[in-house]
Write an enzyme that holds these catalytic residues in place. Sequence first.
Site, PDB file in Angstrom:
ATOM      1  N   HIS A  48      -9.064  31.573 -11.560  1.00 14.01           N
ATOM      2  CA  HIS A  48     -10.117  32.576 -11.380  1.00 14.01           C
ATOM      3  C   HIS A  48     -11.436  31.954 -10.909  1.00 14.01           C
ATOM      4  O   HIS A  48     -12.522  32.350 -11.370  1.00 14.01           O
ATOM      5  CB  HIS A  48     -10.306  33.337 -12.688  1.00 14.01           C
ATOM      6  CG  HIS A  48     -10.831  34.724 -12.546  1.00 14.01           C
ATOM      7  ND1 HIS A  48     -12.031  35.012 -11.901  1.00 14.01           N
ATOM      8  CD2 HIS A  48     -10.331  35.917 -12.955  1.00 14.01           C
ATOM      9  CE1 HIS A  48     -12.233  36.318 -11.946  1.00 14.01           C
ATOM     10  NE2 HIS A  48     -11.222  36.891 -12.573  1.00 14.01           N
ATOM     11  N   ASP A  62     -11.948  44.946  -5.752  1.00 10.04           N
ATOM     12  CA  ASP A  62     -11.327  44.386  -6.958  1.00 10.04           C
ATOM     13  C   ASP A  62      -9.880  44.868  -6.930  1.00 10.04           C
ATOM     14  O   ASP A  62      -9.441  45.623  -7.780  1.00 10.04           O
ATOM     15  CB  ASP A  62     -12.071  44.865  -8.213  1.00 10.04           C
ATOM     16  CG  ASP A  62     -11.627  44.133  -9.465  1.00 10.04           C
ATOM     17  OD1 ASP A  62     -10.692  43.316  -9.372  1.00 10.04           O
ATOM     18  OD2 ASP A  62     -12.217  44.383 -10.536  1.00 10.04           O
ATOM     19  N   GLU A 112      -7.597  35.367  -6.107  1.00 11.45           N
ATOM     20  CA  GLU A 112      -6.647  34.986  -7.149  1.00 11.45           C
ATOM     21  C   GLU A 112      -5.234  35.265  -6.654  1.00 11.45           C
ATOM     22  O   GLU A 112      -4.846  36.422  -6.519  1.00 11.45           O
ATOM     23  CB  GLU A 112      -6.934  35.797  -8.414  1.00 11.45           C
ATOM     24  CG  GLU A 112      -8.344  35.655  -8.942  1.00 11.45           C
ATOM     25  CD  GLU A 112      -8.799  36.899  -9.716  1.00 11.45           C
ATOM     26  OE1 GLU A 112      -8.227  37.168 -10.782  1.00 11.45           O
ATOM     27  OE2 GLU A 112      -9.699  37.599  -9.235  1.00 11.45           O
ATOM     28  N   ARG A 161      -4.199  42.918 -14.886  1.00 11.59           N
ATOM     29  CA  ARG A 161      -4.021  43.907 -15.954  1.00 11.59           C
ATOM     30  C   ARG A 161      -2.575  44.328 -16.207  1.00 11.59           C
ATOM     31  O   ARG A 161      -1.770  44.385 -15.280  1.00 11.59           O
ATOM     32  CB  ARG A 161      -4.834  45.172 -15.626  1.00 11.59           C
ATOM     33  CG  ARG A 161      -6.318  44.898 -15.636  1.00 11.59           C
ATOM     34  CD  ARG A 161      -7.131  46.122 -15.234  1.00 11.59           C
ATOM     35  NE  ARG A 161      -8.562  45.799 -15.297  1.00 11.59           N
ATOM     36  CZ  ARG A 161      -9.206  45.090 -14.367  1.00 11.59           C
ATOM     37  NH1 ARG A 161      -8.574  44.667 -13.299  1.00 11.59           N
ATOM     38  NH2 ARG A 161     -10.485  44.808 -14.519  1.00 11.59           N
ATOM     39  N   HIS A 179      -5.987  39.678 -18.142  1.00 12.06           N
ATOM     40  CA  HIS A 179      -6.002  38.210 -18.104  1.00 12.06           C
ATOM     41  C   HIS A 179      -5.486  37.541 -19.383  1.00 12.06           C
ATOM     42  O   HIS A 179      -6.094  36.608 -19.904  1.00 12.06           O
ATOM     43  CB  HIS A 179      -7.408  37.715 -17.789  1.00 12.06           C
ATOM     44  CG  HIS A 179      -7.901  38.091 -16.417  1.00 12.06           C
ATOM     45  ND1 HIS A 179      -7.070  38.257 -15.337  1.00 12.06           N
ATOM     46  CD2 HIS A 179      -9.166  38.329 -15.952  1.00 12.06           C
ATOM     47  CE1 HIS A 179      -7.797  38.567 -14.263  1.00 12.06           C
ATOM     48  NE2 HIS A 179      -9.059  38.630 -14.606  1.00 12.06           N
TER      49      HIS A 179
HETATM   50  C1  GLA Z   1     -10.473  40.122 -12.163  1.00  9.21           C
HETATM   51  C2  GLA Z   1     -10.373  41.561 -12.399  1.00  9.21           C
HETATM   52  C3  GLA Z   1     -11.735  42.114 -12.413  1.00  9.21           C
HETATM   53  C4  GLA Z   1     -12.591  41.445 -13.446  1.00  9.21           C
HETATM   54  C5  GLA Z   1     -12.643  40.012 -13.201  1.00  9.21           C
HETATM   55  C6  GLA Z   1     -13.419  39.319 -14.297  1.00  9.21           C
HETATM   56  O1  GLA Z   1     -10.819  39.810 -10.886  1.00  9.21           O
HETATM   57  O2  GLA Z   1      -9.570  42.240 -11.488  1.00  9.21           O
HETATM   58  O3  GLA Z   1     -11.663  43.487 -12.655  1.00  9.21           O
HETATM   59  O4  GLA Z   1     -12.038  41.647 -14.692  1.00  9.21           O
HETATM   60  O5  GLA Z   1     -11.336  39.506 -13.129  1.00  9.21           O
HETATM   61  O6  GLA Z   1     -14.616  39.902 -14.581  1.00  9.21           O
END
Ligand code: GLA
Length: 375
Positions: free
Chosen positions: A203, A275, A340, A107, A132
């Site tokens: 991803h 996350d 990632e 982000r 993304h």
């Molecule tokens: C990344 C983001 C998550 C989500 C996934 C896709 O990992 O950090 O919050 O957006 O991609 O769903």
Amino acid sequence: MRKHLAGALGLAALAAGSLLHPYEATAKMSRQDFGKTPDGAAVSLYTLTNQHGMEARIMTYGGIVVSLKTPDRAGKLADVVLGHDHLDGYFKNSPYFGALIGRYGNRIGGARFSLNGHEYKLAKNDGENSLHGGTRGFDKRVWGAKEAGPNTLELTYLSKDGEEGYPGNLSVTVRYTLTDANELRIDYTATTDKETVVNLTNHTYFNLAGAGEGDILQHQLTLNADRFLPVDKGLIPTGELRPVQGTPFDFRKATAIGARIGQNDEQLKLGRGYDHCWVLNPGPQGMAVAAEVHEAKSGLILQVLTTEPAIQFYTGNFLDGTIAGKGGKMYQQRYAFCLETEHYPDSPNKPSFPTTSLKPGQTYRTTTVYKFSAK
Ligand code: GLA
């Protein structure tokens, strides 16, 4: 047919300890048509095979890893990545399954950043933020492709000046190599003609028990990181580098992913699970083991090595059982994890974070290796 036969014979020979099996020095690649995008662009699917019969299928749409079959403890090939059987599934319902992510992975807060006194506005595709690469990131583009070796697929994409709001013509090359050491190696390079920001990643959603075969809560994870980045409610890092010590974010010793995921922890609640971005401890010479995952039933071990300073660990929190993936299997919450490799999210707005800017004359260069073994 040939592949099937060779696979069976190759594995039998491997099990017998013989080197004289059909995969001996037969790492190879083939191409097939995989359909067309809604706007009529042809998409190719490449199949890379190594001498142990490990197979990676990668398509030119999004540079997506469509399947990854690797031998488990018993020598059986299991597909360990989530995705779809057909191209259409990727247009309809795909939260970045297997995809290359760019121009900026994760982000950017407020969907804007400034560079050299100029403010650039991005698409708000995740609340108030940009996620993304925006509405149509690199995951939704058809890449040029060429075979750059018996087991190296080279993908190229030119992201034009102003695309998705980013400055500069960015020329990107991603090389996928399937090595005979059962590694999927990804080499990223990029150059620009105007200063810009870049943060490329992949991803892929992994499940070492097999795609669609239950959740990943019993997988054992190790992360080589003493610190992680706490986030706000929009999942933007606050700027703090917080020690993992004493928190459910401490994976310095192998721990089941699910062991603490339900704890009453502010950060776990904000992320609906994991996350977050972990700051990797520096390795001896650039390429460090960032993560290791072990799944007991298959015996599969995934190691992630990278030149990147950080890793986003995501536990498929947004999967909700509404996506039917390969073989019609429904992907429920926590049916996969993503690792990632990347620079920190929102770096363009956080001067204290390592820079993600790329200037003309510089070459962006990073490498990540996903290495498989079984015990
Ligand atoms: C990344 C983001 C998550 C989500 C996934 C896709 O990992 O950090 O919050 O957006 O991609 O769903």
